[in-house]
Design a protein around this motif. Sequence first.
Motif, short mmCIF file in Angstrom:
data_model
loop_
_atom_site.label_atom_id
_atom_site.label_comp_id
_atom_site.label_asym_id
_atom_site.label_seq_id
_atom_site.Cartn_x
_atom_site.Cartn_y
_atom_site.Cartn_z
N GLY A 1 52.43 13.55 17.91
CA GLY A 1 52.96 12.25 17.56
C GLY A 1 52.82 11.96 16.08
O GLY A 1 52.26 12.76 15.32
N VAL A 2 53.31 10.80 15.67
CA VAL A 2 53.23 10.39 14.28
C VAL A 2 52.06 9.43 14.06
O VAL A 2 51.30 9.57 13.12
CB VAL A 2 54.56 9.73 13.84
N LYS A 3 51.90 8.46 14.94
CA LYS A 3 50.79 7.52 14.82
C LYS A 3 49.46 8.24 15.08
O LYS A 3 48.53 8.15 14.28
CB LYS A 3 50.96 6.37 15.82
N ASP A 4 49.37 8.93 16.18
CA ASP A 4 48.23 9.81 16.49
C ASP A 4 48.76 11.24 16.51
O ASP A 4 49.56 11.59 17.37
CB ASP A 4 47.62 9.45 17.85
N ARG A 5 48.32 12.04 15.56
CA ARG A 5 48.91 13.38 15.40
C ARG A 5 48.81 14.20 16.69
O ARG A 5 49.77 14.80 17.13
CB ARG A 5 48.23 14.12 14.26
N LEU A 6 47.62 14.22 17.29
CA LEU A 6 47.43 14.99 18.52
C LEU A 6 46.68 14.13 19.53
O LEU A 6 45.68 13.50 19.20
CB LEU A 6 46.61 16.26 18.26
N THR A 7 47.18 14.12 20.75
CA THR A 7 46.47 13.51 21.87
C THR A 7 46.28 14.58 22.93
O THR A 7 47.24 15.23 23.35
CB THR A 7 47.27 12.33 22.46
N LEU A 8 45.03 14.77 23.36
CA LEU A 8 44.72 15.79 24.36
C LEU A 8 44.59 15.16 25.73
O LEU A 8 44.30 13.96 25.86
CB LEU A 8 43.42 16.51 23.99
N SER A 9 44.82 15.97 26.76
CA SER A 9 44.82 15.47 28.13
C SER A 9 43.44 15.01 28.60
O SER A 9 43.34 14.34 29.63
CB SER A 9 45.34 16.56 29.08
N ASN A 10 42.38 15.34 27.86
CA ASN A 10 41.04 14.89 28.24
C ASN A 10 40.65 13.59 27.54
O ASN A 10 39.51 13.14 27.66
CB ASN A 10 40.00 15.97 27.95
N GLY A 11 41.60 12.99 26.79
CA GLY A 11 41.34 11.71 26.15
C GLY A 11 40.93 11.79 24.70
O GLY A 11 40.64 10.77 24.08
N ILE A 12 40.93 12.98 24.09
CA ILE A 12 40.58 13.12 22.67
C ILE A 12 41.84 12.90 21.83
O ILE A 12 42.88 13.50 22.10
CB ILE A 12 39.98 14.50 22.38
N LYS A 13 41.74 12.07 20.82
CA LYS A 13 42.82 11.87 19.86
C LYS A 13 42.38 12.43 18.51
O LYS A 13 41.29 12.09 18.02
CB LYS A 13 43.17 10.39 19.73
N ILE A 14 43.21 13.27 17.92
CA ILE A 14 42.91 13.91 16.64
C ILE A 14 43.95 13.48 15.62
O ILE A 14 45.15 13.66 15.83
CB ILE A 14 42.89 15.45 16.77
N ASP A 15 43.49 12.90 14.52
CA ASP A 15 44.38 12.47 13.46
C ASP A 15 43.93 13.12 12.16
O ASP A 15 42.73 13.14 11.86
CB ASP A 15 44.36 10.94 13.33
N PHE A 16 44.85 13.66 11.40
CA PHE A 16 44.50 14.27 10.12
C PHE A 16 45.65 14.09 9.15
O PHE A 16 46.83 14.17 9.52
CB PHE A 16 44.16 15.76 10.27
N GLU A 17 45.30 13.82 7.90
CA GLU A 17 46.32 13.58 6.87
C GLU A 17 45.72 13.89 5.51
O GLU A 17 44.64 13.41 5.17
CB GLU A 17 46.80 12.14 6.93
#
Length: 418
Positions: free
Chosen positions: A206-222
């Motif tokens: 995604g753009v707002k949240d770069r990566l969302t994992l199926s276990n509930g972890i959201k990874i954002d990097f810029e």
Amino acid sequence: MTKAEKLKSALKETKERRKTQIAKTFCLKLQNLSKTKEEKLLRAFLEAKWLYNWVINQENVFEIDGSKVKKVKVKVGESFEERELTALGSQVMQEIVDRIKDNIKGLAKLKEKGKRAGRLKPKKRVNSIPFKQYGVSYRIDFKKNRIHLQKLGSFRVLGLNQIPPSAELSKAVLVRKPSGYYIYITCFVPKEERTTLEKPVAIDFGVKDRLTLSNGIKIDFEIPESKRLKRLQRELAKKKKGSKNREKTRQKLAREYERIENRRKDAINKIIAFLKLYSMVVFQQDSISSWHKGWFSRAVQYSGIGKLRERLSSSLLPVLEIDRFEPTSRVCCECGAYFENLKLSDRTVFCPECGNQIDRDLNACLVMLRKVSPALRVVGLDRPKLTPAERSASARILGSNPYIRVSYLVEAGSSSSY
């Protein structure tokens, strides 16, 4: 046994050995370069450019034996002058010519598939020189931390301790960067058993949240452009073309671009290292290039999310890609109901059929896992949970990079982060 039979037997043994090995590339930096050695390296890259530009202008490219080329014609102004090749070894020149032949074959295959492909064009700079065979075109002295390159001499290098004793050395590539000279050595090392969490994971880009994992972890990097980069760009625009000051500023600008690119690469490497813990990675074939052309071009450019997806597709990770036109966000992960009026601004979805309320990206991940296989069905109580091992691994691996932000979904609409 004849020579041909010996070669055939050796090739067969190598193929069998490669089944138990994996290829790894190690980067070494050339250090303590004297003025004489630096001049030799500059001359080698200059001759590589001369040879490349001369070969692509020949009509009989596939008949050229690079090891026997002694002189080439170089364009100087409006005329051509003959130059002698003295810094490149015969094997190195042969490998440069073989590279050109492979590139021409690749362009021909693209044309056969109906894709637009032009021809090879002359280069202003050549920044890599191949050294194909260990022991012939290059040698390494591990005790003295030195590498000997054919015709260029011996150089002290940093990073030889990365190469394990059991490694079988293969080809090397000398690379010129704004920060200095590097040698990339490809080695074959024994395969190691990978310790995994014994569970699959789905990723929603995604753009707002770069990566969302199926276990509930959201990874954002810029990693955005630095203030120094913008200042150097303004300085370069004011310099007179062809002046020495402009060239100095251009080199500083190239070095700053390299720093930013290294930060992006490090962030991507950390994320790949974390995803290697899972037994399988599932993601959708999103068109990242269309995001880059649209309103989100800056966010996509700063994060390097396209490079991350490309690395996932080409890595040795067990991955499974879902067609980009498969509905994921618009389908309820609990009952499979379809959401007709879901907008891009809706970050939380509510299912009127079963009453399920969940984060939009997390819902898409769970739908992906359900689409992959009935064996990975994750509806109802079988939904994957974030385990303490995953939380500690994400903190250990991803937390070491200051540009990566990790958050954990507690429930729909809320999260915890560090």
